[in-house]
Design a protein around this motif. Structure first.
Motif, PDB file in Angstrom:
ATOM      1  N   ARG A   1       0.840  -1.195   0.000  1.00 14.73           N
ATOM      2  CA  ARG A   1       0.000   0.000   0.000  1.00 14.73           C
ATOM      3  C   ARG A   1       0.880   1.252   0.000  1.00 14.73           C
ATOM      4  O   ARG A   1       1.528   1.561   1.014  1.00 14.73           O
ATOM      5  CB  ARG A   1      -0.899   0.037   1.234  1.00 14.73           C
ATOM      6  CG  ARG A   1      -1.728  -1.223   1.446  1.00 14.73           C
ATOM      7  CD  ARG A   1      -2.593  -1.084   2.668  1.00 14.73           C
ATOM      8  NE  ARG A   1      -3.201  -2.350   3.043  1.00 14.73           N
ATOM      9  CZ  ARG A   1      -4.102  -2.485   4.015  1.00 14.73           C
ATOM     10  NH1 ARG A   1      -4.478  -1.427   4.696  1.00 14.73           N
ATOM     11  NH2 ARG A   1      -4.598  -3.663   4.294  1.00 14.73           N
ATOM     12  N   PRO A   2       0.900   2.005  -1.077  1.00 15.31           N
ATOM     13  CA  PRO A   2       1.717   3.218  -1.100  1.00 15.31           C
ATOM     14  C   PRO A   2       1.401   4.175   0.044  1.00 15.31           C
ATOM     15  O   PRO A   2       2.317   4.754   0.627  1.00 15.31           O
ATOM     16  CB  PRO A   2       1.375   3.833  -2.460  1.00 15.31           C
ATOM     17  CG  PRO A   2       1.003   2.675  -3.310  1.00 15.31           C
ATOM     18  CD  PRO A   2       0.292   1.726  -2.399  1.00 15.31           C
ATOM     19  N   ARG A   3       0.140   4.335   0.358  1.00 18.10           N
ATOM     20  CA  ARG A   3      -0.215   5.273   1.425  1.00 18.10           C
ATOM     21  C   ARG A   3       0.446   4.883   2.742  1.00 18.10           C
ATOM     22  O   ARG A   3       0.954   5.725   3.468  1.00 18.10           O
ATOM     23  CB  ARG A   3      -1.734   5.344   1.597  1.00 18.10           C
ATOM     24  CG  ARG A   3      -2.159   6.329   2.699  1.00 18.10           C
ATOM     25  CD  ARG A   3      -3.657   6.380   2.877  1.00 18.10           C
ATOM     26  NE  ARG A   3      -3.977   7.330   3.933  1.00 18.10           N
ATOM     27  CZ  ARG A   3      -4.121   8.635   3.742  1.00 18.10           C
ATOM     28  NH1 ARG A   3      -3.965   9.142   2.532  1.00 18.10           N
ATOM     29  NH2 ARG A   3      -4.394   9.438   4.750  1.00 18.10           N
ATOM     30  N   ARG A   4       0.432   3.593   3.045  1.00 20.97           N
ATOM     31  CA  ARG A   4       1.042   3.157   4.301  1.00 20.97           C
ATOM     32  C   ARG A   4       2.542   3.389   4.284  1.00 20.97           C
ATOM     33  O   ARG A   4       3.135   3.729   5.316  1.00 20.97           O
ATOM     34  CB  ARG A   4       0.735   1.687   4.572  1.00 20.97           C
ATOM     35  CG  ARG A   4       1.387   1.179   5.845  1.00 20.97           C
ATOM     36  CD  ARG A   4       0.974  -0.227   6.198  1.00 20.97           C
ATOM     37  NE  ARG A   4      -0.386  -0.266   6.699  1.00 20.97           N
ATOM     38  CZ  ARG A   4      -0.968  -1.377   7.164  1.00 20.97           C
ATOM     39  NH1 ARG A   4      -0.306  -2.514   7.157  1.00 20.97           N
ATOM     40  NH2 ARG A   4      -2.198  -1.345   7.609  1.00 20.97           N
ATOM     41  N   ALA A   5       3.170   3.230   3.135  1.00 17.71           N
ATOM     42  CA  ALA A   5       4.609   3.506   3.042  1.00 17.71           C
ATOM     43  C   ALA A   5       4.888   4.975   3.344  1.00 17.71           C
ATOM     44  O   ALA A   5       5.815   5.310   4.090  1.00 17.71           O
ATOM     45  CB  ALA A   5       5.124   3.153   1.653  1.00 17.71           C
ATOM     46  N   PHE A   6       4.081   5.875   2.780  1.00 15.27           N
ATOM     47  CA  PHE A   6       4.265   7.300   3.039  1.00 15.27           C
ATOM     48  C   PHE A   6       3.999   7.628   4.507  1.00 15.27           C
ATOM     49  O   PHE A   6       4.695   8.451   5.108  1.00 15.27           O
ATOM     50  CB  PHE A   6       3.338   8.130   2.143  1.00 15.27           C
ATOM     51  CG  PHE A   6       3.737   8.124   0.687  1.00 15.27           C
ATOM     52  CD1 PHE A   6       5.009   8.514   0.300  1.00 15.27           C
ATOM     53  CD2 PHE A   6       2.838   7.728  -0.295  1.00 15.27           C
ATOM     54  CE1 PHE A   6       5.386   8.522  -1.039  1.00 15.27           C
ATOM     55  CE2 PHE A   6       3.199   7.733  -1.632  1.00 15.27           C
ATOM     56  CZ  PHE A   6       4.476   8.125  -2.007  1.00 15.27           C
ATOM     57  N   GLU A   7       3.006   6.996   5.087  1.00 14.47           N
ATOM     58  CA  GLU A   7       2.712   7.222   6.505  1.00 14.47           C
ATOM     59  C   GLU A   7       3.869   6.743   7.374  1.00 14.47           C
ATOM     60  O   GLU A   7       4.236   7.390   8.359  1.00 14.47           O
ATOM     61  CB  GLU A   7       1.413   6.506   6.896  1.00 14.47           C
ATOM     62  CG  GLU A   7       0.169   7.156   6.324  1.00 14.47           C
ATOM     63  CD  GLU A   7      -1.096   6.358   6.612  1.00 14.47           C
ATOM     64  OE1 GLU A   7      -2.183   6.955   6.633  1.00 14.47           O
ATOM     65  OE2 GLU A   7      -0.996   5.125   6.788  1.00 14.47           O
TER      66      GLU A   7
END
Length: 340
Positions: free
Chosen positions: A214-220
């Motif tokens: 999940r890209p969003r989780r990586a950014f988070e």
């Protein structure tokens, strides 16, 4: 404020307009477009943060270019500014200068419906994106259903859903449903490095390993840093029943101090993933029935507690204490006893 889920310093889906991966879903819609048989509603569903909204805007751009009379660069510019007259977007609306409503309201859906029944502002197809339909309260969902039952001509709805199992079956039956999956690690690395250049290899690898596609989780993960209580939560979940009670109390205090903040949001995703994994493993590994019953009960209890905490503004710290205690008891039940 235009997106209640926006992450600081990163482009919004309407600005990105280019999703990595999801080739099957993209190909299916583009084939329908080429054959002139676009459905009235398309549901893009899958785990949160894998690029569903970005893909929706990418496909919206392709449809507006193919059916309209403007050059691609002009269409992309208008989409990025949310100013294209044939594009409508429905998200949770701002409540004031600092916060958003917790749901998409029935009046928001009615406003969208009325706008779509007006004379179109430009030649070509019209697109309405709901990001996400999961945010609709029951009245809003029923109002949307009526619109999907009698959709305006030459209009396609893109419905983004992270939890399609909780939607009205009648809404899902009105849609062409496309399931999107988490990205491979190499794709995820491409997404992250395209937005954040200069990351060292160790930091990037850690973010990718925690992201689960999940890209969003990586950014988070990158935004929260190593000292975040999320890292402590991940460590605690490895062996909850072997950690001291004081550790889970400190963890609940650290995570629950900002119930609406990004750290707590990330923690809730991690907890949901962990409980889902426990339930799947118990169901497929041939474990005794007690473990499956315990995992199912834990899932139901934790979700009910978090929903109640959200709806009536309960103390999130105390809610987490109860959930952590239930996780500890489940793990103690699931752990084989040491031989005498």
């Amino acid at each position: 404020m235009s997106d209640p889920s926006a992450l600081d310093g990163l482009p919004l889906p309407e600005q990105r307009q280019s999703a990595i991966g999801h080739d099957l879903a993209r190909g299916a819609v583009l084939a329908q477009l080429a054959e002139g048989r676009l459905p009235g509603a398309i549901m893009l569903h899958g785990p949160q943060g894998i690029g569903k909204a970005t893909l929706a805007f990418e496909l919206a751009a392709a449809i507006l270019v193919a059916t309209g009379d403007e050059p691609p660069h002009r269409v992309h510019e208008q989409i990025a500014a949310l100013s294209h007259p044939n594009l409508s977007l429905l998200r949770r609306r701002p409540k004031d200068s600092k916060s958003f409503y917790s749901v998409i309201r029935v009046e928001d859906v009615r406003e969208l419906r009325d706008a779509l029944h007006h004379t179109r502002g430009r030649a070509g197809h019209r697109i309405a994106i709901l990001d996400s339909i999961d945010d609709c309260n029951p009245s809003a969902a029923n109002a949307l259903l009526k619109t999907l039952e009698e959709p305006p001509a030459e209009t396609t709805f893109f419905l983004i859903s992270h939890r399609p199992g909780q939607l009205l079956p009648t809404i899902k039956s009105r849609c062409h449903n496309l399931a999107l999956r988490p990205l491979r690690d190499d794709m995820l690395r491409s997404v992250v490095t395209a937005s954040l250049a200069g990351l060292d290899g160790e930091t990037l690898s850690r973010a990718v390993s925690l992201a689960g596609g999940r890209p969003r989780r990586a950014f988070e993960t990158l935004a929260l840093g190593d000292a975040s209580p999320v890292a402590s939560l991940l460590l605690w979940l490895q062996r909850p029943d072997s950690m001291p009670i004081s550790a889970q109390l400190q963890l609940a205090d650290a995570l629950g101090s900002d119930a609406q903040g990004p750290t707590m949001s990330f923690a809730r995703e991690i907890l949901a993933d962990w409980m889902a994994s426990e339930t799947r493993e118990a169901a497929t590994s041939g474990a005794d029935r007690r473990r499956l019953a315990s995992a199912t009960e834990l899932w139901d209890k934790a979700n009910a507690l978090l929903t109640e905490a959200d709806s009536v503004n309960l103390d999130m710290k105390q809610t987490l204490v109860v959930i952590f205690d239930s996780i500890r008891k489940h793990c103690a039940l699931s752990t084989p006893a040491e031989p005498a």
